[in-house]
Design a protein around this motif. Structure first.
Motif, mmCIF file in Angstrom:
data_model
loop_
_atom_site.group_PDB
_atom_site.id
_atom_site.type_symbol
_atom_site.label_atom_id
_atom_site.label_comp_id
_atom_site.label_asym_id
_atom_site.label_seq_id
_atom_site.Cartn_x
_atom_site.Cartn_y
_atom_site.Cartn_z
ATOM 1 N N ALA A 197 0.867 -1.177 0.000
ATOM 2 C CA ALA A 197 0.000 0.000 0.000
ATOM 3 C C ALA A 197 0.896 1.217 0.000
ATOM 4 O O ALA A 197 2.064 1.136 0.398
ATOM 5 C CB ALA A 197 -0.911 0.010 1.230
ATOM 6 N N CYS A 198 0.362 2.334 -0.469
ATOM 7 C CA CYS A 198 1.121 3.581 -0.429
ATOM 8 C C CYS A 198 0.170 4.729 -0.130
ATOM 9 O O CYS A 198 -0.919 4.818 -0.718
ATOM 10 C CB CYS A 198 1.848 3.826 -1.754
ATOM 11 S SG CYS A 198 2.949 5.274 -1.701
ATOM 12 N N ILE A 199 0.566 5.572 0.788
ATOM 13 C CA ILE A 199 -0.275 6.687 1.222
ATOM 14 C C ILE A 199 0.270 7.995 0.646
ATOM 15 O O ILE A 199 1.464 8.272 0.753
ATOM 16 C CB ILE A 199 -0.312 6.741 2.757
ATOM 17 C CG1 ILE A 199 -1.071 5.516 3.271
ATOM 18 C CG2 ILE A 199 -0.968 8.024 3.250
ATOM 19 C CD1 ILE A 199 -0.945 5.324 4.743
ATOM 20 N N ASP A 200 -0.636 8.763 0.068
ATOM 21 C CA ASP A 200 -0.287 10.064 -0.509
ATOM 22 C C ASP A 200 -0.372 11.121 0.603
ATOM 23 O O ASP A 200 -1.457 11.534 0.986
ATOM 24 C CB ASP A 200 -1.257 10.376 -1.645
ATOM 25 C CG ASP A 200 -0.969 11.725 -2.294
ATOM 26 O OD1 ASP A 200 -0.032 12.429 -1.857
ATOM 27 O OD2 ASP A 200 -1.699 12.069 -3.239
ATOM 28 N N TYR A 201 0.775 11.544 1.074
ATOM 29 C CA TYR A 201 0.749 12.499 2.199
ATOM 30 C C TYR A 201 0.169 13.841 1.782
ATOM 31 O O TYR A 201 -0.297 14.615 2.626
ATOM 32 C CB TYR A 201 2.136 12.661 2.831
ATOM 33 C CG TYR A 201 3.131 13.431 1.997
ATOM 34 C CD1 TYR A 201 3.146 14.818 1.999
ATOM 35 C CD2 TYR A 201 4.071 12.770 1.218
ATOM 36 C CE1 TYR A 201 4.054 15.521 1.232
ATOM 37 C CE2 TYR A 201 4.978 13.463 0.447
ATOM 38 C CZ TYR A 201 4.970 14.846 0.452
ATOM 39 O OH TYR A 201 5.862 15.542 -0.315
ATOM 40 N N LYS A 202 0.162 14.134 0.490
ATOM 41 C CA LYS A 202 -0.363 15.426 0.055
ATOM 42 C C LYS A 202 -1.880 15.528 0.227
ATOM 43 O O LYS A 202 -2.439 16.629 0.149
ATOM 44 C CB LYS A 202 0.024 15.676 -1.407
ATOM 45 C CG LYS A 202 1.518 15.885 -1.588
ATOM 46 C CD LYS A 202 1.886 16.296 -3.003
ATOM 47 C CE LYS A 202 3.378 16.625 -3.102
ATOM 48 N NZ LYS A 202 3.793 16.910 -4.485
ATOM 49 N N LEU A 203 -2.531 14.399 0.456
ATOM 50 C CA LEU A 203 -3.971 14.423 0.716
ATOM 51 C C LEU A 203 -4.286 14.773 2.162
ATOM 52 O O LEU A 203 -5.458 14.836 2.541
ATOM 53 C CB LEU A 203 -4.591 13.053 0.391
ATOM 54 C CG LEU A 203 -4.503 12.594 -1.063
ATOM 55 C CD1 LEU A 203 -5.106 11.198 -1.206
ATOM 56 C CD2 LEU A 203 -5.227 13.590 -1.971
ATOM 57 N N HIS A 204 -3.264 14.965 2.978
ATOM 58 C CA HIS A 204 -3.490 15.160 4.411
ATOM 59 C C HIS A 204 -2.866 16.471 4.876
ATOM 60 O O HIS A 204 -1.703 16.734 4.602
ATOM 61 C CB HIS A 204 -2.914 13.972 5.184
ATOM 62 C CG HIS A 204 -3.503 12.666 4.739
ATOM 63 N ND1 HIS A 204 -4.726 12.221 5.184
ATOM 64 C CD2 HIS A 204 -3.066 11.753 3.845
ATOM 65 C CE1 HIS A 204 -4.998 11.064 4.602
ATOM 66 N NE2 HIS A 204 -4.026 10.745 3.782
ATOM 67 N N ASN A 205 -3.662 17.232 5.572
ATOM 68 C CA ASN A 205 -3.205 18.553 6.017
ATOM 69 C C ASN A 205 -2.538 18.539 7.375
ATOM 70 O O ASN A 205 -1.886 19.500 7.762
ATOM 71 C CB ASN A 205 -4.381 19.535 6.068
ATOM 72 C CG ASN A 205 -4.859 19.879 4.669
ATOM 73 O OD1 ASN A 205 -4.052 20.060 3.764
ATOM 74 N ND2 ASN A 205 -6.164 19.951 4.495
ATOM 75 N N ASP A 206 -2.747 17.476 8.130
ATOM 76 C CA ASP A 206 -2.127 17.432 9.450
ATOM 77 C C ASP A 206 -1.774 15.994 9.807
ATOM 78 O O ASP A 206 -2.163 15.044 9.123
ATOM 79 C CB ASP A 206 -3.025 18.072 10.517
ATOM 80 C CG ASP A 206 -4.388 17.414 10.582
ATOM 81 O OD1 ASP A 206 -4.474 16.182 10.367
ATOM 82 O OD2 ASP A 206 -5.370 18.119 10.850
ATOM 83 N N ALA A 207 -1.019 15.880 10.889
ATOM 84 C CA ALA A 207 -0.521 14.571 11.301
ATOM 85 C C ALA A 207 -1.660 13.630 11.668
ATOM 86 O O ALA A 207 -1.599 12.421 11.406
ATOM 87 C CB ALA A 207 0.449 14.728 12.477
ATOM 88 N N ALA A 208 -2.729 14.152 12.271
ATOM 89 C CA ALA A 208 -3.836 13.284 12.696
ATOM 90 C C ALA A 208 -4.498 12.622 11.496
ATOM 91 O O ALA A 208 -4.825 11.427 11.525
ATOM 92 C CB ALA A 208 -4.860 14.103 13.492
ATOM 93 N N SER A 209 -4.681 13.380 10.430
ATOM 94 C CA SER A 209 -5.307 12.836 9.229
ATOM 95 C C SER A 209 -4.411 11.783 8.576
ATOM 96 O O SER A 209 -4.869 10.693 8.197
ATOM 97 C CB SER A 209 -5.603 13.992 8.265
ATOM 98 O OG SER A 209 -6.019 13.509 7.017
#
Lengths: 338, 338
Positions: A197-209
Motif C-alpha cells: 500500500a502507499c499513502i499520498d501524504y499530500k492528501l493530508h493537512n495534518d498529522a492526525a489525518s
C-alpha cells in the motif's frame, strides 16, 4: 587535458536553498601524477544529504566547503591511468563531485571501485546498488530487524532509498507500506515497486489525518519505520507504532531549510517502548559487501526495478537538486554528463 | 480479621492530579483460602509511574481501574499463612497496593518474594534494592552500556532511580552528572550520592541556559543519558550528546498532566547518530537477579546510601504522592504504615 566544468558551492543558503548558492566554472584538468587516474563522469548522483552539508552547522559530516566543488557520488569511465590498478575503459564508482572529470589517487582506500555492468546498468551503482540501496539495507536489516509478517513503513517511498527498501522488505516476508507525494508516485509504488500500500501524504493537512490513513494501511500497526522526511510524517507514524517498534532515522529533509521541526509526542517512545536510532551508512562499511550482493541480485533478477529521473548536463545539476528537495524527482535523481 | 484501610482511585485527573482523585475506605480483610497469605504492609512505595496509570490512555500498563485500590509496591510481614511457602514473620516484598493489608495467592509467580533484612533495611527493597534500583541498572547497563571514562547523566538525580544510577555508574568508572531541583538536592547528590557534579535545573528558565550549564559539567560531552523527566530537560541534554550516544527513556513525568511536551530538535538524533530507547523494567525480569545482587552489595557495603522521604499513615499517601510529582520528596518516597 580536457576542459572540466564544475559546480562550486558559492554561498550558503539563508533558509531555502536556491540556484544562486551554486556557481558554474570551467578549468583545465591537471596533468596526472604517478598513482593517479583521470575519470570521465557519466552520471552524477544527487542526494538529499547534500542539503544538510550546505549549512555551516554541526551535522554528521563536515560542512561542504565554500568555493569548492560540490561533493557527491559519481560513476564513469577511466580515460587515463598512471596506476596499475586501473586501465582506460574501466567502469568505476567514486566520489567525484559535481564536475565532468575527476583526478583520483587510485591508492586511497575506497576512493574508486571497479564495477561490472553486465547485469546492472552503470547508473544503478549510484542508486539501488549503491549508497542509497545500502542505506535502505542497513536501516531495515540492522536497525528495524523485521520478522516475516511484520509491517514496515518508509517515507519518500519512491526515492532511491524507498525503492530498495520495498524490495528488501518483501524479500523478508514483510508487509511494506510507503508514504509518497501524489497519486502517480503512489500508483508506481504499488504497481512497480511492490509496496502493499502507499499513502499520498499530500492528501493530508495534518498529522492526525495522515495517521488515520496509516491506521487503515497498517491494520496490525507498524513494527518498523524508516524515516527519510521528519516533521509531520514522523508525528503521524509515531502513534501507529506497535510496542517494541524500531525506527531508523536516516533523513529529516523536512527540517533542512532551517526551521527546526519538533517531535510532538516524544512520550510515545516511552509508552510503546520504541527504539529510535540515527545512522549514516558510510560509517558502516563492513555491511556494504553483503548489502551490495543482495541488492545486485535483486536488480539482476528484476525484483528491484528502480526508476531514475535524469537531468541532462552539468549545468542542470542545481535545478535538479532543488527539485529533489521538493520531491519533484521520480525515483533516483541523476545528472547525465555525456 | 483486622480492619483494612485502603485508598481507591475515585476519579481520573483532569490535568494535574489532585487529592480529590483518591478516596480512603475501610474494609474487613477477607478470610484466607488455601494457598493464600495475609501480609501486613510496613511500607508502601510511591512512584512517578503511578501518575501515568491514573490517566485513561494508552500507556505501557493498563490504566489503574476506577474504584479499586491504587496499585503499587509494598514491603511487609506475613501475619497469617495458608501456604507452605510462607510462614508468619517472613519479611516479603510484593505489589500489595495502597492499603494496610493484602491477601496474596502465594502460588502466583512473582506475587510475593521473601527478603533478607540482615544487611539491607526492609524499606530499601522498594527503592535501591527494588524496582527503582533495577530500573537504573537496566537503563545504564543494557541501554546506555557505558565504558569507563564516559560521561553519563541522569535527571531526577536524587530520587530512588537517580541515587542507584550514580552508584552503578561510579562502579563502572564513569563520570556521573545529575540534574536535580534546588541547592539542597544538588549538594546531597555530590556529597552523599557520589555524583561528580549536579546541576540545579531550577536556576534555568529555558533549555538553552540549562544546556550551557550541562556543557560546563560535561566538558567531554554526554555519552549516556537516563531520562526520568522529559520536556525542557531533554531538550537541554540532546545538543550535548556525543556522537553515538545512548538515551534510556524511563520517565517523562513532565508530560503526565496532559500537556504533551514536544521534543524541539529531533534532527539531533540523526546528526549525532543517537539511540533513544524506551523501556519498562518489569518486562525484563531476566535481569533482576543480577541487578539486585549488585545493588544489594552496593547498599550492604555502604557505597549506595539512599535517602528516604517517609510519610506516616495510609491517609498521608495521596498528599505524599502529589508532592512526589512536584519533586518535594528527597530520595525514595515511602509511606510508613505501622
Amino acid at each position: 587535458m580536457p576542459r572540466n566544468q564544475q559546480i562550486l558551492l558559492d554561498n550558503r543558503p539563508a533558509g531555502e536553498a536556491v540556484a544562486g548558492n551554486f556557481k558554474l566554472v570551467s578549468n583545465e584538468t591537471p596533468a596526472l601524477q604517478d598513482g593517479q587516474v583521470l575519470v570521465r563522469h557519466h552520471f552524477l548522483s544527487l542526494d538529499p544529504y547534500m542539503r544538510g552539508r550546505m549549512n555551516d552547522s554541526k551535522s554528521y559530516a563536515a560542512p561542504q566547503p565554500l568555493g569548492q566543488v560540490m561533493q557527491g557520488g559519481t560513476v564513469g569511465e577511466v580515460v587515463e591511468s598512471r596506476s596499475p590498478k586501473f586501465q582506460p575503459g574501466d567502469k568505476v564508482v567514486g566520489m567525484g563531485g559535481w564536475q565532468q572529470y575527476s583526478v583520483v589517487n587510485a591508492g586511497q582506500p575506497g576512493a574508486l571501485r571497479k564495477v561490472d555492468t553486465t547485469h546492472v546498468p552503470l547508473s544503478h551503482y549510484l542508486g539501488a546498488v549503491g549508497m542509497p540501496g545500502v542505506t535502505a539495507w542497513y536501516g531495515l536489516v540492522k536497525i528495524i530487524e523485521p520478522q516475516a509478517g511484520q509491517t514496515v513503513v518508509v517515507s519518500a517511498a519512491t526515492g532511491a532509498v524507498g525503492s530498495a527498501f520495498a524490495a528488501l522488505a518483501k524479500a523478508r516476508g514483510c508487509r511494506a507500506v510507503g508514504i509518497a507525494g501524489g497519486p502517480d508516485k503512489c500508483k508506481y509504488a504499488v504497481e512497480e515497486l511492490g509496496f502493499d500500500a502507499c499513502i499520498d501524504y499530500k492528501l493530508h493537512n495534518d498529522a492526525a489525518s495522515l495517521s488515520a490513513a496509516l491506521e487503515g494501511a497498517c491494520p496490525k500497526g507498524i513494527d518498523g519505520y524508516f524515516e527519510n522526511v521528519g516533521g509531520m510524517v514522523l508525528d503521524a507514524v509515531l502513534p501507529r507504532m506497535n510496542d517494541f517498534g524500531r525506527i531508523a532515522l536516516c533523513g529529516m529533509i523536512a527540517g533542512y531549510d532551517g526551521k527546526p521541526l519538533p517531535l510532538s509526542h516524544p512520550a510515545l517512545i516511552l509508552t510503546a517502548r520504541l527504539k529510535l536510532q540515527g545512522f549514516i551508512v558510510s560509517e558502516h562499511m563492513e555491511v556494504w559487501p553483503e548489502a551490495l550482493k543482495e541488492l545486485g541480485t535483486l536488480v539482476g533478477t528484476g525484483k528491484l526495478r528502480p526508476r531514475e529521473s535524469v537531468a541532462q548536463g552539468i549545468e542542470a545539476a542545481p535545478e535538479a537538486f532543488l527539485g529533489l528537495l521538493k520531491g519533484k524527482n521520480f525515483g533516483k535523481q541523476l545528472v547525465k554528463l555525456i
